[in-house]
Design a protein around this motif. Sequence first.
Motif: not given
Length: 541
Positions: A431-452
């Motif tokens: 939809r063009g809301e790329r910053l919001a998408a990156v923000q959401a993905l960042f939070l997920l990546l941090v969660a997965w990084g912590l789990e690893a």
Amino acid sequence: MTPAHSVARPSLLDRVAAAPWWLLCLGLAAAMALSVLLVGFRLPYWVHSDQDLVLAYHGLLFGDGLPQEYFDHPGYGYFLVIDVWYRLLHAVGLLPVATLSALPPGSDVAATQAVWQSLVQAGRALSILLTAAFAVSYATLLRGLLGDRRVALLAGVLLAFGVGLTAQGRQMRTDLLSAGFVVLGLLLVLRAVRPAEGRPCGGASLLQLALGGLLVGLAMVTKVQAVFLAMGLPVAAILFGRRAEPETAPVPAWGVAAVVGLLAAAAAVPAFGLIQAGLAGWGRAVYPYTPVGGGLSGGGYQSIVAGWVLVGILVHAAVHRVPVARTVAGAAAVLLGLAAGLLALDIRWNEQNAIAVANFVEHMFVFSSWRHGAELQGQGNVVGQGTLALLLAGIGRTLAIRTIVLHPDNIPQTIIVEWFALAGAVVLWRRGERLAAVQALFLLLVAWGLEALFSLRGFQRAYAAYTDPLAILSAAWVLARMPGLLDGKKPRRWILGGVALVVIAAHAWPIIETRKLPNPATHCEWIPIYMPKVAPFPFCR
């Protein structure tokens, strides 16, 4: 005659979310308490011997004014809390014993079992209060961050009944305080760097930064594992920051910066002294440390961490055009809070706590090497081939779990929340809301990084107290930008059905646990080591 326009009737979710916020918070806390009281609260005191018995024992130690004996996490912050809790319950007549010296003789089996049952149940009651406070505070901060009561309420429910808090609320663990502190610290920082549209950053943002720093410091003295999430805060501030209106009065801004800077210096000097004492005590750690490698032990990687935070503050200021005075004040507020949190070490000073906090990498490596002896104990340094191989395996396991098919064991019930966040981020990007998408993905990546990273200590459900809040925040961030999903009847039903599924699944493992009680005798080998001042428990005779 012109027909009157039909007005859509508010949904049940809309009507519930419109209730007074304090009432919603009270209802959420009551639901969490009822869940634990019905399933798990009355289990025998030895069901979760590690850590229930050790933490209860330290509450009694502190009650007698005796020094701390357990430094694995190091657990210090929790010991302060459980000591006060036991004293309070004893003072009002709800706990028969609050000191080690008041324990019945070990020969009196019935009295010993009754006392320890009451001590552990008192600890479980504390866990109920702490998990409820965590979930309610999380939802409240999210309400201000997202501006949507419905999304904040759903996020609070998901956190309350996610695998992390579901496990934490039924036992005593140091992770609970540590995770609660550092996650709420993250939300406070996000609130501070996202001023309301068209408004300057006021004193509230400085207070939020100071409180965020304080909570991170307290998280570290409770369990050093919190440092991994804390390291993500500077990046989060950059990604989620929002430009504020310029200050209208630069002179007062510099005055505020000067005052906060002086307070920060007054707190930082003694706090730095505690860290220096911890670094100097490297060789006296209760568990022998392994050097990090590359000359980074003894202050090297600690300086890199400090530099990381400072660079994050400067990059945030440059990206979001924060005035110099406000940048200085913000950095000083963070330093003030963090230093105040570390100064808690002085309340019941023990050098081992300072050593653990100051040398957090070496301290965590000790327990990873216990878990993975064959891979790590031959390494001369923390950084080595064995560590890298285990970390890569942890990353692979974490990603495989998200497919379910490749790793069908230990699937967290919040995985549907992660799938929603991923799908939502894709939609936002398209939809063009790329910053919001990156923000959401960042939070997920941090969660997965912590789990690893946590896989280096082995999989534990309780560790999800650090990662669940990030996955839920990611999903909430997406949902808040798609309000139509909660306005439409069909998508709303699917979302509420997913939340209901999480709540129901949250009770599966606790129910199974009540049907398959462990053999407490398996703990009899380590209990005399970690609890030397108590007589053998009846199940160890």
